[in-house]
Design a protein around this motif. Structure first.
Motif, PDB file in Angstrom:
ATOM      1  N   ALA B 233      74.262  77.377  40.494  1.00 29.40           N
ATOM      2  CA  ALA B 233      74.654  76.592  41.669  1.00 29.40           C
ATOM      3  C   ALA B 233      75.882  75.753  41.345  1.00 29.40           C
ATOM      4  CB  ALA B 233      73.493  75.699  42.106  1.00 29.40           C
ATOM      5  N   ARG B 234      75.877  75.146  40.179  1.00 28.65           N
ATOM      6  CA  ARG B 234      77.012  74.299  39.796  1.00 28.65           C
ATOM      7  C   ARG B 234      78.241  75.151  39.455  1.00 28.65           C
ATOM      8  NH1 ARG B 234      78.318  69.045  38.176  1.00 28.65           N
ATOM      9  NH2 ARG B 234      80.049  69.044  36.681  1.00 28.65           N
ATOM     10  N   ALA B 235      78.023  76.167  38.642  1.00 27.69           N
ATOM     11  CA  ALA B 235      79.157  76.968  38.170  1.00 27.69           C
ATOM     12  C   ALA B 235      79.843  77.717  39.311  1.00 27.69           C
ATOM     13  CB  ALA B 235      78.695  77.943  37.093  1.00 27.69           C
ATOM     14  N   LEU B 236      79.051  78.226  40.252  1.00 26.04           N
ATOM     15  CA  LEU B 236      79.610  79.011  41.349  1.00 26.04           C
ATOM     16  C   LEU B 236      79.843  78.170  42.600  1.00 26.04           C
ATOM     17  CD1 LEU B 236      77.321  82.170  40.998  1.00 26.04           C
ATOM     18  CD2 LEU B 236      79.638  81.888  40.110  1.00 26.04           C
ATOM     19  N   GLN B 237      79.452  76.876  42.524  1.00 24.79           N
ATOM     20  CA  GLN B 237      79.602  75.973  43.673  1.00 24.79           C
ATOM     21  C   GLN B 237      78.887  76.525  44.904  1.00 24.79           C
ATOM     22  OE1 GLN B 237      81.619  72.658  43.621  1.00 24.79           O
ATOM     23  NE2 GLN B 237      80.450  73.145  41.782  1.00 24.79           N
ATOM     24  N   LEU B 238      77.626  76.871  44.697  1.00 22.51           N
ATOM     25  CA  LEU B 238      76.749  77.335  45.776  1.00 22.51           C
ATOM     26  C   LEU B 238      75.570  76.379  45.852  1.00 22.51           C
ATOM     27  CD1 LEU B 238      76.222  81.165  45.041  1.00 22.51           C
ATOM     28  CD2 LEU B 238      77.250  80.211  47.096  1.00 22.51           C
ATOM     29  N   PRO B 239      74.978  76.208  47.041  1.00 19.40           N
ATOM     30  CA  PRO B 239      73.720  75.448  47.076  1.00 19.40           C
ATOM     31  C   PRO B 239      72.625  76.218  46.324  1.00 19.40           C
ATOM     32  CG  PRO B 239      74.587  75.841  49.307  1.00 19.40           C
ATOM     33  CD  PRO B 239      75.390  76.692  48.370  1.00 19.40           C
ATOM     34  N   ALA B 240      71.794  75.516  45.582  1.00 21.70           N
ATOM     35  CA  ALA B 240      70.730  76.191  44.820  1.00 21.70           C
ATOM     36  C   ALA B 240      69.821  76.991  45.751  1.00 21.70           C
ATOM     37  CB  ALA B 240      69.915  75.174  44.032  1.00 21.70           C
ATOM     38  N   SER B 241      69.711  76.557  46.984  1.00 24.20           N
ATOM     39  CA  SER B 241      68.849  77.265  47.943  1.00 24.20           C
ATOM     40  C   SER B 241      69.396  78.652  48.293  1.00 24.20           C
ATOM     41  CB  SER B 241      68.706  76.444  49.229  1.00 24.20           C
ATOM     42  OG  SER B 241      69.985  76.276  49.823  1.00 24.20           O
ATOM     43  N   ARG B 242      70.654  78.905  47.953  1.00 21.91           N
ATOM     44  CA  ARG B 242      71.246  80.231  48.219  1.00 21.91           C
ATOM     45  C   ARG B 242      71.090  81.168  47.019  1.00 21.91           C
ATOM     46  NH1 ARG B 242      71.683  81.905  52.895  1.00 21.91           N
ATOM     47  NH2 ARG B 242      73.505  83.200  52.473  1.00 21.91           N
ATOM     48  N   ILE B 243      70.320  80.726  46.011  1.00 24.56           N
ATOM     49  CA  ILE B 243      70.193  81.513  44.777  1.00 24.56           C
ATOM     50  C   ILE B 243      68.721  81.732  44.459  1.00 24.56           C
ATOM     51  CG2 ILE B 243      70.741  81.594  42.312  1.00 24.56           C
ATOM     52  CD1 ILE B 243      73.017  79.601  42.919  1.00 24.56           C
ATOM     53  N   ARG B 244      68.416  82.927  44.044  1.00 23.83           N
ATOM     54  CA  ARG B 244      67.054  83.271  43.598  1.00 23.83           C
ATOM     55  C   ARG B 244      67.154  83.896  42.210  1.00 23.83           C
ATOM     56  NH1 ARG B 244      63.326  87.914  46.565  1.00 23.83           N
ATOM     57  NH2 ARG B 244      61.513  87.737  45.196  1.00 23.83           N
ATOM     58  N   VAL B 245      66.369  83.404  41.286  1.00 23.76           N
ATOM     59  CA  VAL B 245      66.368  83.969  39.932  1.00 23.76           C
ATOM     60  C   VAL B 245      64.983  84.548  39.650  1.00 23.76           C
ATOM     61  CG1 VAL B 245      66.689  83.517  37.474  1.00 23.76           C
ATOM     62  CG2 VAL B 245      68.119  82.330  39.157  1.00 23.76           C
ATOM     63  N   ILE B 246      64.986  85.813  39.234  1.00 20.35           N
ATOM     64  CA  ILE B 246      63.738  86.515  38.945  1.00 20.35           C
ATOM     65  C   ILE B 246      63.693  86.856  37.462  1.00 20.35           C
ATOM     66  CG2 ILE B 246      62.391  88.615  39.381  1.00 20.35           C
ATOM     67  CD1 ILE B 246      63.859  88.771  42.124  1.00 20.35           C
ATOM     68  N   TYR B 515      51.365  85.811  38.412  1.00 19.20           N
ATOM     69  CA  TYR B 515      52.719  86.122  38.843  1.00 19.20           C
ATOM     70  C   TYR B 515      53.703  85.108  38.269  1.00 19.20           C
ATOM     71  CZ  TYR B 515      56.719  87.583  41.488  1.00 19.20           C
ATOM     72  OH  TYR B 515      57.957  88.052  41.812  1.00 19.20           O
ATOM     73  N   ALA B 516      54.649  85.578  37.479  1.00 17.92           N
ATOM     74  CA  ALA B 516      55.683  84.711  36.899  1.00 17.92           C
ATOM     75  C   ALA B 516      56.848  85.597  36.491  1.00 17.92           C
ATOM     76  CB  ALA B 516      55.139  83.961  35.685  1.00 17.92           C
ATOM     77  N   ALA B 517      58.030  85.180  36.712  1.00 18.85           N
ATOM     78  CA  ALA B 517      58.443  83.981  37.397  1.00 18.85           C
ATOM     79  C   ALA B 517      59.561  84.355  38.362  1.00 18.85           C
ATOM     80  CB  ALA B 517      58.941  82.949  36.399  1.00 18.85           C
ATOM     81  N   ASP B 518      59.648  83.617  39.432  1.00 19.75           N
ATOM     82  CA  ASP B 518      60.599  83.913  40.495  1.00 19.75           C
ATOM     83  C   ASP B 518      60.829  82.583  41.211  1.00 19.75           C
ATOM     84  OD1 ASP B 518      61.676  84.512  43.030  1.00 19.75           O
ATOM     85  OD2 ASP B 518      60.622  86.427  43.171  1.00 19.75           O
ATOM     86  N   THR B 519      62.065  82.134  41.226  1.00 18.62           N
ATOM     87  CA  THR B 519      62.322  80.789  41.773  1.00 18.62           C
ATOM     88  C   THR B 519      62.037  80.700  43.275  1.00 18.62           C
ATOM     89  OG1 THR B 519      64.664  81.305  42.105  1.00 18.62           O
ATOM     90  CG2 THR B 519      64.069  80.211  40.032  1.00 18.62           C
ATOM     91  N   ASP B 520      61.948  81.844  43.970  1.00 19.44           N
ATOM     92  CA  ASP B 520      61.580  81.804  45.386  1.00 19.44           C
ATOM     93  C   ASP B 520      60.080  81.616  45.579  1.00 19.44           C
ATOM     94  OD1 ASP B 520      64.118  82.068  46.348  1.00 19.44           O
ATOM     95  OD2 ASP B 520      63.762  83.941  47.444  1.00 19.44           O
ATOM     96  N   ILE B 521      59.304  81.976  44.583  1.00 21.38           N
ATOM     97  CA  ILE B 521      57.856  82.071  44.753  1.00 21.38           C
ATOM     98  C   ILE B 521      57.101  81.128  43.815  1.00 21.38           C
ATOM     99  CG2 ILE B 521      55.881  83.646  44.569  1.00 21.38           C
ATOM    100  CD1 ILE B 521      58.005  85.902  45.240  1.00 21.38           C
ATOM    101  N   SER B 522      57.554  81.039  42.582  1.00 19.27           N
ATOM    102  CA  SER B 522      56.841  80.240  41.582  1.00 19.27           C
ATOM    103  C   SER B 522      57.030  78.758  41.845  1.00 19.27           C
ATOM    104  CB  SER B 522      57.399  80.538  40.183  1.00 19.27           C
ATOM    105  OG  SER B 522      57.356  81.907  39.905  1.00 19.27           O
TER     106      SER B 522
END
Lengths: 149, 756
Positions: B233-246, B515-522
Motif C-alpha cells: 500500500a505504501r510502496a505503490l501508493q494504493l489504499p490497503a483495502s485495494r490489496i489482497r495478499v494470499i 484456513y490460513a492465510a488470506d488478508t481478505d478472509i483471515s
C-alpha cells in the motif's frame, strides 16, 4: 523440436526447445511436483526417474529423453503415498517442498539396495538437501518403511 | 487431554509430501508475465543514464521499469507491526544502487527467455562510488551509504546517516565498569558471527493479478501477509483495502520470508500493465539479493567473584545491516534482551553498540534474530570464565542461571513465569555422558574427542506489540472453520492450533477446517515470526474456541428452552434435564432454521510478557589433529518449551534448528571479493549441512508450565538454533585448545590455531 517419450507409462509427443531442461518441460506439461531448488545440480528437488534411475531433471536436456521412460512422483502415486504416510507420522516432511524429489530417491533406493545399512541409506540420499527437518526424522521414517516393507 | 500433547501428523502432510500443486508458483494463472530483475554489478553507484528503448521494443516485452517509474516514497520491507522500528530507507527502484545485486530495472515479458533477452538490451551508465565493505570501519568511511534527505524513522533508533550508523543502543542496569573492577576474575573476548543464509528450499516468489473488481491480488510465499499488504500500500501508493495478499503453502521461511523481498516487483508490473505477473528468484538471487542473518562483532566482558558468582556482564556490539535497514534495530536489541537476563546473580549488566550500513546485501530476520549471535558470544565467554575459575562449566551455569519465580536486572522487577533450564542441564549431562567425557579423551591416531556445552533463551512473541486474532465459525453441518492469519511455513502450526481448538471444543480434528492465510478472509495476525504462533496465536485460538463454545451453549439454551446454567455440552450433544440436541442439529437450525444466528467465536490476544523457552545443548566432537577437521559425533538438546503441544512436530523443529545451527557453527562460510561481490552464492560454495555432516542428534523435553501460555505452552521455533555454535566451539577448544572466535569453525582455523 518434437520428441517421442513416455511419461508415467503414457507415450506422448513433447515439443521442446533445443536448450530446454527436462525440469522445465515437465512443469510446462503440468507435472508440478517437479521443483527447482538450486542452479548448480546439488539439491535433489527435481529428481525423477529416467529408465528407472533417479536423475536430476534440472540437469537433463529435454530432448535427451527421446524414447526413454520418465517417471515422476505422479506416476508412482501409490508407493509414494505409502512412504509419505510413514514420513508424515514422523513429522519429517515439514515444508514438503523437497519431499517429491526425496521420495523419488527413497523409492529408487528401495528397488536398488537390499537391506541397506544406515550408512548406505545416508550415502544414497546425500544429494537430497533439506533445510527444515535436520534429516534425523527422515532417517527414522526410512528405517521404519524398509523394516515394514 | 485428548489432543494437546499428542504427536499427530500435519493436516497437510500427505498432500505436500506427495508433490501436489499447492505452492505459490503452482497457482500461477495462464498468460502470466514473467518478471526478471536487472541487478547492479557495482557495490555502490549512481545510475547516470538508463536506456530501456531497445529492450522495451523487443517483441513479447510488456514493460521495462526503472527508478523513473516508481513512487518517490521510502518504505521498509521488514515485516513488523506498524509503526515499524526499521527505517524507511528504500524505493522500489532507486537512482542509487547500494550493493552488488541491488535492483536496477524490472523487466516483464511473455516468457523467461524473452525477459532475459530484453535484460541484455538495457543500457546503463553508472557513476561508481567507493563502497563501504568493511563494517568495522563503516562509521569512519568517507562514503555515505544513505545520504538521502527523505530517509525516515518511525521512532528514534539513534540514526546518524553521515556516519553510516543506522541504530545506536544502550541498555545498562547498574554500573558495569565499577562492578567489573571489583570482580576477582574477569574474561574478555571478541566474537564474530557471519551473515548466515536462510537457504529455504523454496526460493522467494510471488504472483500478482487484478481481480474482478480491479483490486490487486498477490499470492506470495510469505510469513507476513498482512505486513506485505501494508508495505505494498505504501510502496505503490494504493489504499490497503485495494490489496489482497494470499499465502498458500510455503516451502520454508526461517525468517527470510518475514521480509517482503519480491512481492512489490510483481505487483508494480501488474499495476502498470494490468496483467498477471510472477517473479521467482533463482538460487543465486536468493543468496545475493534478498537478506541474511546480521553479521556481528560482539565484545564480551564478564566478571565473577571467587565463589564463582557472575557479578558483571558487558556486551558491546557492532552489527552489519548491509545496504538497507530491514530489522536492523530490532535484531540488535534482541542480542541484549536474550542474553542479559540469563545469569541473574549479576549486580550490573550492559549491552550497547551500533548497527551500520555497508554496501553489501541487506541483512534481515533469520531464526534466532540476534539471540543466536548473542548466545554464541555470551556462552563462549561463560565457558572461558569457567576455565579461569577452574569450575565445571555446567556447575558454573547451575549456580548462576535464573530460576522460575526469580527476577533479573534486565527484567526490572518482573518475575520469570516458567523455567526448567536447570533440569535441562542435568538431563543433558546425563544423556551426553558429561561426567565420563568432559573435557577430552585421546583416541590415538591423532584424533581427540571432547564435549562442550551452551545454554540459551529466546522469547515467545513480542511483548506488548504482537497481537493476533482468530475466528471459529460453526458451519451448517456442525463442523467448524478456524480462520487464521498466521503462516504455517512447514512447522505444522496450522495443525497444532487446530489441536488446541479441538481440545477446547471437545471435537475431533476432522471436524475443524483450518484456513490460513488470506488478508481478505483471515482475521489480523502479524504473521509467523518472533516465535509467536504457538504462544500468541495459540491464545487467540483458545479464546475464540471458548467464545464459540459459550455461544453454542447459549444457543442450546434457547432451543431447549432453558437457561445456560442448565445446559451441558460434551462436544457432540447438548443436554438440559431430559432434553437434548446434537451439535449438528443446533448448527443446522441456527443457520438454516429458526435460530437465525450463525455462531462465530472471536479471540484476540497480545501478551505483556514474552516467556522464554530454554535449551541446554551438548556437543561431542572428534578433532583430527593432523588436519584440524572437526567431526560432530553427537548433539544433545534438552528443551523447555513449556507444555509440548505436539511432541512429533516439536521434536522435528528441534532437530531442524539444531542442524541449521550446526551449519552456522561448522560449514556456512560467507565470502565477498574485494569489490563487494558475494562469492558464496550457490550450494556449491555455501555449504549447508547434508545428511553426512551432522552426526547423531538427540532431543529431550523438560516440560514447564507457562501460566500465560495456551495450555502452558511457550515457543520452540527459534530457540533451537542458538546452542550448536557455542557448544561445538567449546568442544573443539576442549579437544585441541583452540578457541575459534570467528564463525564458522573451519578445519583451517582449527589447524592454524594449533600451530600457535
Amino acid at each position: 523440436m518434437q520428441i517421442e517419450t513416455t511419461i508415467n507409462g503414457k507415450k506422448i509427443t513433447l515439443e521442446v526447445a533445443n536448450d530446454e531442461l527436462l525440469s522445465d518441460a515437465l512443469r510446462a506439461k503440468g507435472y508440478l511436483s517437479i521443483r527447482q531448488g538450486c542452479d548448480t545440480s546439488c539439491c535433489g528437488l527435481c529428481t525423477v526417474w529416467i529408465d528407472g534411475k533417479p536423475t536430476l531433471s534440472c540437469s537433463t536436456l529435454a530432448f535427451r529423453v527421446r524414447d526413454k521412460q520418465i517417471t515422476t512422483i505422479e506416476g508412482v502415486a501409490q508407493q509414494a503415498e505409502e512412504f509419505a504416510q510413514v514420513l508424515v507420522a514422523e513429522g519429517a516432511e515439514q515444508c514438503g517442498f523437497c519431499s517429491p524429489g526425496f521420495i523419488m530417491t527413497v523409492l529408487a533406493m528401495k528397488h536398488e539396495l537390499k537391506n541397506p545399512t544406515e550408512q548406505e541409506i545416508i550415502h544414497y540420499l546425500t544429494g537430497n538437501l533439506c533445510r527444515c527437518t535436520g534429516y534425523m526424522g527422515q532417517l527414522r521414517a526410512i528405517k521404519k518403511y524398509l523394516g515394514g516393507a | 487431554m485428548k489432543y494437546v500433547g499428542k504427536g499427530l501428523p500435519k493436516l497437510d502432510g500427505i498432500r505436500i509430501a506427495t508433490g501436489q500443486p499447492v505452492y505459490t508458483e503452482d497457482l500461477t494463472p495462464a498468460n502470466t508475465l514473467v518478471v526478471k530483475i536487472l541487478r547492479s554489478p557495482h557495490a555502490f553507484a549512481r545510475i547516470k543514464t538508463i536506456d530501456t528503448s531497445q529492450a522495451a521494443a523487443l517483441e513479447g516485452v510488456a514493460c521495462v521499469l526503472t527508478h523513473q517509474d516508481v513512487p518517490k516514497v521510502r518504505f521498509t520491507l521488514a515485516g513488523q507491526s506498524y509503526p515499524e522500528p526499521s527505517p524507511y530507507d528504500r524505493y522500489i527502484l532507486d537512482e542509487i544502487v547500494r550493493y552488488v545485486g541491488d535492483e536496477v530495472a524490472i523487466i516483464a515479458a511473455v516468457d523467461e527467455k524473452t525477459a532475459i533477452r530484453a535484460m541484455a538490451l538495457v543500457k546503463v551508465d553508472y557513476e561508481v562510488f567507493d563502497p563501504v565493505l568493511d563494517f568495522e570501519t563503516a562509521a569512519e568511511h568517507p562514503s555515505v551509504v544513505h545520504p538521502e534527505a527523505d530517509l525516515a524513522c518511525n521512532i528514534d533508533i539513534g540514526l546518524q546517516q553521515e556516519k553510516n550508523i543506522v541504530c545506536s543502543h544502550i541498555n545498562e542496569v547498574g554500573d558495569v565498569e565499577q562492578e567489573l573492577a571489583q570482580c576477582d576474575v574477569v574474561v574478555e573476548e571478541t566474537y564474530y558471527i557471519q551473515a548466515q543464509a536462510h537457504a529455504m528450499m523454496e526460493t522467494y516468489r510471488a504472483v500478482s493479478y487484478l481481480d474482478h473488481t480491479g483490486r490487486l491480488v498477490v499470492t506470495s510465499s510469505t510469513q507476513i501477509p498482512f505486513h506485505v499488504r501494508r508495505q505494498l500500500a505504501r510502496a505503490l501508493q494504493l489504499p490497503a483495502s485495494r490489496i489482497r495478499v494470499i499465502k498458500p503453502r510455503i516451502g520454508g521461511g526461517f525468517g527470510g520470508k518475514q521480509t517482503g523481498c519480491v512481492e512489490v516487483f510483481a505487483a508494480l508490473v501488474t499495476q502498470k500493465t494490468g496483467q498477471p505477473a510472477k517473479i521467482v528468484l533463482d538460487r543465486r538471487e536468493t543468496f545475493t539479493s534478498t537478506t541474511s542473518r546480521h553479521a556481528m562483532r560482539l565484545k564480551v566482558r564478564i566478571g565473577a567473584d571467587k565463589e564463582g558468582f557472575i557479578r558483571a556482564l558487558d556486551i558491546e556490539g557492532l552489527s552489519d545491516t548491509g545496504a538497507y535497514g530491514e530489522h536492523a534495530p530490532t535484531v540488535f536489541w534482541v542480542v541484549g534482551e536474550k542474553t542479559l537476563p540469563l545469569y541473574n546473580k549479576t549486580r550490573a549488566v550492559r549491552y550497547h553498540g551500533q548497527v551500520v550500513y555497508t554496501n553489501k546485501m541487506p541483512a534481515g530476520a533469520l531464526r534466532g534474530y540476534g539471540a543466536t549471535q548473542g548466545t554464541f558470544a555470551l556462552e563462549c565467554a561463560v565457558n572461558k570464565l569457567a576455565e579461569k575459575l577452574n569450575l565445571d562449566p555446567a556447575e558454573l551455569r547451575l549456580k548462576n542461571l535464573i530460576k522460575e519465580g526469580e527476577t533479573a536486572l534486565a527484567y526490572h522487577g518482573k518475575r520469570l513465569g516458567s523455567s526448567t533450564l536447570h533440569q535441562c542441564i542435568e538431563k543433558g549431562k546425563e544423556l551426553i555422558g558429561w561426567q565420563e567425557k568432559y573435557p577430552r579423551k585421546e583416541m590415538g591416531n591423532n584424533k581427540v574427542r571432547a564435549v562442550g556445552m551452551a545454554v540459551t533463551m529466546q522469547g515467545s512473541g513480542i511483548a506488548g506489540i504482537d497481537t493476533a486474532s482468530a475466528e471459529i465459525r460453526l458451519n451448517d453441518d456442525g463442523s467448524y472453520t478456524l480462520l487464521l492469519g498466521s503462516t504455517d511455513m512447514g512447522t505444522g502450526s496450522d495443525t497444532i492450533l487446530a489441536q488446541m481448538a479441538a481440545e477446547v471444543l471437545e471435537t475431533t480434528l476432522d471436524q475443524i477446517v483450518v484456513y490460513a492465510a488470506d488478508t481478505d478472509i483471515s482475521p489480523f495476525d502479524p504473521g509467523s515470526y518472533a516465535s509467536s504462533t504457538t504462544y500468541v496465536t495459540g491464545m487467540a485460538v483458545v479464546k475464540a474456541a471458548q467464545d464459540v463454545k459459550s455461544r453454542i451453549i447459549q444457543q442450546g439454551a434457547n432451543f431447549l428452552e432453558t437457561t445456560v446454567e442448565e445446559v451441558t455440552f460434551d462436544g457432540q450433544l447438548l443436554h438440559a434435564g431430559d432434553k437434548s440436541m446434537t451439535l449438528e442439529k443446533l448448527a443446522e437450525l441456527s443457520i438454516l432454521g429458526s435460530g437465525k444466528l450463525q455462531l462465530v467465536g472471536h479471540g484476540t490476544y497480545g501478551s505483556n510478557v514474552s516467556p522464554p523457552p530454554y535449551v541446554a545443548g551438548f556437543a561431542e566432537v572428534e578433532v583430527d589433529q593432523e588436519t584440524g577437521k572437526t567431526t560432530l559425533l553427537d548433539y544433545v538438546a534438552v528443551v523447555d518449551c513449556g507444555t509440548v503441544i505436539n511432541p512429533t512436530l516439536a521434536r522435528i523443529q528441534v532437530e531442524g534448528g539444531i542442524v541449521q545451527g550446526i551449519g552456522l557453527a561448522l560449514y556456512e562460510d560467507v565470502k565477498y571479493d574485494t569489490k563487494g561481490t558475494l562469492l558464496t552464492n550457490s550450494f556449491m560454495q555455501y555449504k549447508i549441512p547434508c545428511r553426512k555432516d551432522i552426526g547423531n542428534i538427540r532431543v529431550a523435553f523438560e516440560e514447564s508450565h507457562e501460566p500465560t501460555g495456551p495450555f502452558g505452552a511457550k515457543s520452540i521455533g527459534e530457540v533451537v538454533i542458538n546452542t550448536p555454535a557455542p557448544a561445538i566451539a567449546h568442544a573443539v577448544y576442549n579437544a585441541v585448545g583452540v578457541s575459534v572466535t570467528k564463525l564458522p569453525i573451519t578445519p583451517e582455523k582449527v589447524f592454524m590455531g594449533m600451530q600457535k
